[in-house]
Design an enzyme around this catalytic site. Structure first.
Site, PDB file in Angstrom:
ATOM      1  N   GLU B  48      -2.302   0.036   5.778  1.00  0.00           N
ATOM      2  CA  GLU B  48      -3.640   0.178   5.178  1.00  0.00           C
ATOM      3  C   GLU B  48      -3.618  -0.524   3.839  1.00  0.00           C
ATOM      4  O   GLU B  48      -2.758  -0.263   3.004  1.00  0.00           O
ATOM      5  CB  GLU B  48      -4.051   1.626   4.898  1.00  0.00           C
ATOM      6  CG  GLU B  48      -3.401   2.718   5.642  1.00  0.00           C
ATOM      7  CD  GLU B  48      -3.695   4.109   5.041  1.00  0.00           C
ATOM      8  OE1 GLU B  48      -4.794   4.330   4.526  1.00  0.00           O
ATOM      9  OE2 GLU B  48      -2.807   4.959   5.103  1.00  0.00           O
ATOM     10  N   ASP B  59      -7.783  10.975  -4.117  1.00  0.00           N
ATOM     11  CA  ASP B  59      -6.389  10.582  -4.319  1.00  0.00           C
ATOM     12  C   ASP B  59      -5.689  11.425  -5.374  1.00  0.00           C
ATOM     13  O   ASP B  59      -6.326  11.963  -6.276  1.00  0.00           O
ATOM     14  CB  ASP B  59      -6.325   9.099  -4.713  1.00  0.00           C
ATOM     15  CG  ASP B  59      -6.413   8.188  -3.498  1.00  0.00           C
ATOM     16  OD1 ASP B  59      -5.529   8.297  -2.622  1.00  0.00           O
ATOM     17  OD2 ASP B  59      -7.362   7.392  -3.404  1.00  0.00           O
TER      18      ASP B  59
END
Ligand SMILES: Cc1ncc(COP(=O)(O)O)c(C=O)c1O
Lengths: 415, 255
Positions: B48, B59
């Protein structure tokens, strides 16, 4: 006109704006919140419980004051002020917070988290948590921690843990990101008390629902005090909760509604937080919802600036974005400079000390009132009081006595 | 579906595939390239490429820092697509775009799909785009054979998993635990049950991510999942030890 009659399949949307854009892990939590809020909204005893709590705990209804000196000095419209500054903790933020406290109780959760910019929302949340017996963590950008120390002091002494967020531009948006990170981790026992009418559905609707108490009271009060409906209503717009709160009282009336954003250093300075009044914002999706954001062509957010920490935000209430496009709300900006001058004027002529955020609404009203007729009526929402801004205000007016006091204190603390 | 078929073919030879992650332009595109060379050496099956975003709210600290640094260094989506094109032409593994929805929304859905396809991407992972809002992107993806990757999580109800399963293509990204990227995940009965639960709602290969960081985790996942996703752990290894550090990390992981 109800803002919340959603078309089929469009729940949480106001025109093109709003929605729910969150990581999948929160889907169940947000659905649970949505259902709980729906039940509360439909239950008249819930609203009664909320109003009673605000009466006994926060001093509601807050009054509407006529500013006779200022009105005659400006020589135009008669100016009235809705006094949200007289709430416990000093701003309208407590309306939303106590409401969400009741929701949190119904959800059976024991811990609350909140973002805060000016610290007013964090202060209110810490108060609510103490009162309801919840654990409380407040995320606040490190820049805001530095400029709003009095509110940090109170939050900590009310038993909340205050985290100074060091990511990004270290202001409100970064505190929201940090709340989302906490929430995706602790949603089992934690309710996120979002402080303004932004973020994913149902927050804009829920925050508007509680803040509507301002407009409900104000409509009756202004008719009583001024003998008529106002011609114009002014409110400052950070995320857009106090504005939608007072505006809801006048949605169906022939009343002009004016949202005042943070003009910072002016239109082409790149140092402001005006999403609608200036031309720098465009539609995007961030922090859980779709609205106008101050962002670049790649969709990355721009730096924002305001003298008022509570207006210093990249996005805006999706309901207001829609009402602006439909020409129901006019948007203007007040610069830092206008705000400084207006604060001095309002303090000296009326003995009021509006928060720097609220002073933005005053600034526009002061600019427009002289051009209006003496039979016309202006209503300003004074969303909060300025005590928290003592350091910022003392800095900008370069108050020598204050500086001496701080120096003496520093010596006393061994600096 | 191209991606699904690729994964099924690989699964004939290996019982657990590996997907890794780099944040485009962090610390630099050169570093990214060298990381990818090592990943290819170790037979990584998919990568990715995260397009940096200013508000990476899903995140954890390390990826937050990486996103913000890359944005501050001026890394733009156009640079990421260009990098993706080079990567997909050069390396044997399949490449996916990972990022936040605003990146795709701002350039426009059609532009996004066209550019992704032209850059040789096989699909995209947009964790803040719920399936209800993804209809148009999913429709545009079909003729280009791009896989919109759907995430399943331990908090989802059965009713929700069913909806997610119906919308998914390529593979399922099963989020191993609550929280953000980075941090520990307990590889135990709960995770085993969760993966089994996902299986009830999909026939696609299942990739498990969030907190997968060591050999023991891969051993645990073998026989339960089809793909292990290594994110933060590899970036940490790179930050701490550069090329040697990353090689040591993968040797330990696969040894
Ligand atoms: C006194 C005051 N007014 C206004 C605002 C702006 O928020 P909103 O636009 O949601 O009313 C704040 C935010 O902190 C505030 O403290």
């Amino acid at each position: 006109m109800s803002l919340f009659d959603f078309a089929d399949g469009r729940e949480g949307y106001y025109g093109d704006y709003g929605g729910t854009f969150l990581p999948e892990i929160l889907a169940t939590t947000v659905e649970e919140l949505r259902l709980c809020f729906r039940k509360c909204k439909e239950d008249p005893t819930f609203w009664a419980e909320f109003v009673e709590l605000m009466r006994t705990y926060s001093g509601r209804p807050t009054p509407v004051s006529y500013l006779e000196n200022l009105s005659s000095k400006l020589g135009g419209a008669r100016i009235y002020v809705k006094r949200e500054d007289l709430n416990h903790t000093g701003s309208h933020k407590i309306n939303n917070v106590m409401g969400q406290g009741l929701i949190c109780k119904r959800l059976g959760k024991k811990r609350v988290i909140a973002e805060t910019g000016a610290g007013q929302h964090g202060f209110a949340t810490a108060t609510m948590a103490a009162r309801f017996g919840f654990d409380c963590k407040i995320y606040m950008g490190a820049v805001d921690v530095a400029r709003q120390r009095p509110n940090v002091f109170w939050m900590e002494n009310l038993g909340a843990e205050v985290i100074a967020v060091q990511d990004g531009q270290r202001t409100l948006k970064d505190a929201i990101n940090e709340c989302l990170r906490d929430w995706v981790t602790n949603m089992g026992d934690t309710h996120y008390v979002l402080g303004t009418a932004c973020g994913p559905h149902p927050f804009p609707e829920m925050v508007s629902f509680f803040q509507a108490i301002i407009g409900k009271e104000a409509r009756q009060q202004i008719i009583q005090e001024a003998g008529k409906l106002p011609d114009r209503v002014y409110a400052c717009v950070g995320g857009g909760s106090n504005a939608i709160g007072i505006f809801q009282g006048f949605m169906d009336d022939n009343v002009e509604l004016i949202g005042v954003e943070a003009g910072g250093h002016g239109p082409d300075s790149g140092l402001h937080a005006s999403r609608l009044a200036y031309k720098d914002a465009s539609v995007g999706v961030a922090q859980g919802f779709k609205t106008y954001f101050l962002q670049n062509d790649d969709g990355n957010m721009l730096e924002t600036h305001s003298i008022a920490a509570g207006l210093d935000y990249i996005g805006i209430n999706p309901i207001l974005s829609d009402l602006w496009e439909k020409d129901r709300v006019r948007f203007e900006a007040a610069t830092d400079e206008m705000v400084r001058d207006t604060l001095k004027l309002v303090m000296r002529t009326e003995g009021l000390i509006p928060a720097l955020e609220s002073t933005h609404a005053f600034a526009l009203a002061v600019a427009e009132a002289p051009k209006m007729g003496k039979d016309e009526v202006i209503l300003i929402n004074q969303s909060g009081r300025g005590d928290k801004d003592i350091f910022t205000v003392a800095d900008t007016i370069e108050d020598d006595h204050w500086k001496e006091f701080i120096k003496d204190k520093a010596v006393e603390y061994g600096a | 579906m191209v991606l699904e078929q690729y994964l099924r073919d690989r699964l004939q030879q290996k019982n657990l595939l590996l997907m890794t992650h780099v944040v485009c332009g962090y610390p630099s595109f050169d570093d990214n390239w060298r990381e990818l060379e090592i990943m290819a050496e170790f037979g990584v099956d998919m990568v990715e490429l995260q397009f940096p975003f200013s508000e990476p709210s899903a995140d954890g600290p390390l990826f937050v820092k990486a996103n913000q640094q890359a944005v501050a260094d001026g890394v733009r989506p156009a640079d990421c697509f260009e990098f993706m094109r080079k990567v997909s032409e050069h390396f044997p593994f399949k490449v996916l775009m990972m990022g936040y929805y605003n990146t795709a929304f701002k350039m426009g859905h059609e532009t996004f799909i066209t550019k992704l396809s032209a850059a040789g991407g096989c699909g995209y992972i947009l964790p803040d785009l719920p399936v209800e809002e993804a209809g148009e992107l999913h429709t545009l993806s079909k003729p280009k054979e791009l896989a919109p990757i759907v995430l399943m999580t331990p908090t989802n109800t059965d009713a929700r998993l069913k909806i997610l399963g119906a919308a998914a293509e390529g593979f399922i990204y099963a989020v191993a635990r609550k929280g953000v990227t980075g941090g520990q995940t307990e590889m135990g009965d709960d995770l085993k049950a969760f993966i089994a639960h996902c299986r009830q709602h999909t026939n696609l290969p299942i990739a498990v991510g969030f907190g997968v960081s060591q050999k023991a985790d891969l051993d645990f996942l073998r026989g339960k999942a089809d793909i292990a996703i290594i994110g933060t752990a590899a970036l940490k290894a790179w930050e701490n030890g550069g090329e040697d550090g990353l090689r040591t990390f993968f040797s330990g992981l696969l040894g």
